[in-house]
Write an enzyme that holds these catalytic residues in place. Sequence first.
Site, PDB file in Angstrom:
ATOM      1  N   ASN A 111      35.931  48.551  31.963  1.00 35.19           N
ATOM      2  CA  ASN A 111      36.210  46.479  31.978  1.00 35.19           C
ATOM      3  C   ASN A 111      35.175  45.965  32.288  1.00 35.19           C
ATOM      4  O   ASN A 111      34.517  46.506  32.674  1.00 35.19           O
ATOM      5  CB  ASN A 111      37.667  46.793  32.428  1.00 35.19           C
ATOM      6  CG  ASN A 111      37.142  46.183  34.142  1.00 35.19           C
ATOM      7  OD1 ASN A 111      37.065  44.698  34.325  1.00 35.19           O
ATOM      8  ND2 ASN A 111      37.442  47.035  35.247  1.00 35.19           N
ATOM      9  N   PHE A 115      37.167  38.424  36.724  1.00 34.99           N
ATOM     10  CA  PHE A 115      37.631  37.872  37.424  1.00 34.99           C
ATOM     11  C   PHE A 115      38.882  36.287  36.513  1.00 34.99           C
ATOM     12  O   PHE A 115      38.673  35.470  36.630  1.00 34.99           O
ATOM     13  CB  PHE A 115      36.721  37.241  38.639  1.00 34.99           C
ATOM     14  CG  PHE A 115      36.323  38.405  39.387  1.00 34.99           C
ATOM     15  CD1 PHE A 115      36.739  39.620  39.852  1.00 34.99           C
ATOM     16  CD2 PHE A 115      35.385  37.672  40.510  1.00 34.99           C
ATOM     17  CE1 PHE A 115      36.312  39.989  40.785  1.00 34.99           C
ATOM     18  CE2 PHE A 115      35.572  38.381  41.649  1.00 34.99           C
ATOM     19  CZ  PHE A 115      35.536  39.221  41.154  1.00 34.99           C
ATOM     20  N   SER A 178      32.886  43.841  42.887  1.00 35.74           N
ATOM     21  CA  SER A 178      33.040  43.932  41.421  1.00 35.74           C
ATOM     22  C   SER A 178      31.701  43.419  40.565  1.00 35.74           C
ATOM     23  O   SER A 178      31.483  43.392  41.003  1.00 35.74           O
ATOM     24  CB  SER A 178      34.116  43.323  41.371  1.00 35.74           C
ATOM     25  OG  SER A 178      33.614  42.713  39.200  1.00 35.74           O
ATOM     26  N   ASN A 180      31.427  43.325  37.644  1.00 38.49           N
ATOM     27  CA  ASN A 180      31.371  42.040  36.301  1.00 38.49           C
ATOM     28  C   ASN A 180      31.352  40.320  36.137  1.00 38.49           C
ATOM     29  O   ASN A 180      31.390  39.902  35.639  1.00 38.49           O
ATOM     30  CB  ASN A 180      32.567  42.439  35.543  1.00 38.49           C
ATOM     31  CG  ASN A 180      32.774  43.633  35.383  1.00 38.49           C
ATOM     32  OD1 ASN A 180      31.784  44.282  34.766  1.00 38.49           O
ATOM     33  ND2 ASN A 180      33.584  44.565  35.656  1.00 38.49           N
ATOM     34  N   THR A 181      30.475  40.163  38.024  1.00 38.75           N
ATOM     35  CA  THR A 181      29.668  39.055  38.467  1.00 38.75           C
ATOM     36  C   THR A 181      29.193  38.781  39.021  1.00 38.75           C
ATOM     37  O   THR A 181      28.379  39.825  39.532  1.00 38.75           O
ATOM     38  CB  THR A 181      31.752  38.646  39.248  1.00 38.75           C
ATOM     39  OG1 THR A 181      32.967  38.609  39.074  1.00 38.75           O
ATOM     40  CG2 THR A 181      30.843  36.939  39.812  1.00 38.75           C
ATOM     41  N   LYS A 211      36.800  45.382  50.329  1.00 40.04           N
ATOM     42  CA  LYS A 211      36.720  46.297  49.760  1.00 40.04           C
ATOM     43  C   LYS A 211      35.193  46.408  48.830  1.00 40.04           C
ATOM     44  O   LYS A 211      34.227  46.305  48.594  1.00 40.04           O
ATOM     45  CB  LYS A 211      37.368  45.838  47.599  1.00 40.04           C
ATOM     46  CG  LYS A 211      37.316  46.775  46.400  1.00 40.04           C
ATOM     47  CD  LYS A 211      38.282  46.243  45.654  1.00 40.04           C
ATOM     48  CE  LYS A 211      38.873  47.625  44.521  1.00 40.04           C
ATOM     49  NZ  LYS A 211      39.996  47.530  43.861  1.00 40.04           N
ATOM     50  N   ASN A 240      36.097  50.713  44.146  1.00 43.66           N
ATOM     51  CA  ASN A 240      36.416  49.763  43.139  1.00 43.66           C
ATOM     52  C   ASN A 240      35.507  50.619  42.500  1.00 43.66           C
ATOM     53  O   ASN A 240      34.943  51.988  42.129  1.00 43.66           O
ATOM     54  CB  ASN A 240      34.919  48.518  43.615  1.00 43.66           C
ATOM     55  CG  ASN A 240      35.614  47.533  42.104  1.00 43.66           C
ATOM     56  OD1 ASN A 240      36.096  47.343  40.761  1.00 43.66           O
ATOM     57  ND2 ASN A 240      35.805  45.945  43.201  1.00 43.66           N
TER      58      ASN A 240
END
Length: 347
Positions: A111, A115, A178, A180-181, A211, A240
Amino acid sequence: MHRLLFALDPEEAHELTLRVLSLWSERGPLLEVPARLLRVEDPRLQVEALGLRFPNPLGLAAGMDKDARALGAWWALGFGFAEVGTLTPRPQEGNPRPRLFRLVEDRALINRMGFNNRGAEEVARRLWRFRERGLAFPVGVNLGKNRDTPLERAAEDYLRALQALEPYGDYFVLNVSSPNTPGLRTLQEGPFLDELLSQLRPATPKPLLLKVAPDLSWEALDQVVELCRKHGLEGLVAVNTTLERPGLQSPWAREAGGLSGRPLKGKALEVLRHLSRVEGLTLVSVGGVEGPEDVWERLKLGARLVQVYTGLVYGGPLFPRRVLKGLLKLMEAEGVRRLEEVWPPIP
């Protein structure tokens, strides 16, 4: 129904599932009657952690129900708790589609959602309504920063989100891992993390966890642990999603984003073993959980709680019941009467 969902685009299937579960969540008796058949209520499975009582150690990981749309359904399906989010102070759309990929051959997902969420204030209202129902179901809240907020102001975003949601969560998780940011994982580095925790820890008396990414070096992970202990955090959520691509077979393997599911299992266990020697922090294990044996292994390694996301996608709605029934059999086979017998006390 589960097979039909796999015929749809992954994100369309996710959205359809949440719509159905959201409708079910609001249905009172239509929720509670099936829950008597689905939930595994057994005192042997109860867990005391983070100053809270969990009916069982199996939780829904953040990312599945970002906006707290279906909390009643997760309770009815048998989870011991759920973690909503990641939530940012302002709503945001996330990254462009397509951004979610099924790697069926690998029992995995990739993915790059970014967010996407409705924002802290709207979800605070949903959590308030859920609390009014009085279900004994712990809810964690996973917090992040908006994409367009510069790193030097990240703490302001986490603080705003925390202030909006603080009355309604049972515990809070700072998501600094994460992939993805852009730039977010920089917040795991010493100076950034030290400043972030110094501002966030005084903002709530409730349990605060961090996390962490599976891709950190052991030295970097040890530094994260020391900063968590310095600032009085209660625990770590490990791990994560990963940017690594270990031996994947799927044609989607080259897609950008975070990998979860079976290929993450080995790394998640390595990180848990490394962290198991840490005193004073509650460990929540996530990554590659597919059955009761996975949960049992992690509990014996020192995790107090175990979360699942991708395993539920592939396992279907009866996954929690199968896992918990299987966990009870494993406990019986080893003569364990209650889960608390597995762990030493947390100092």
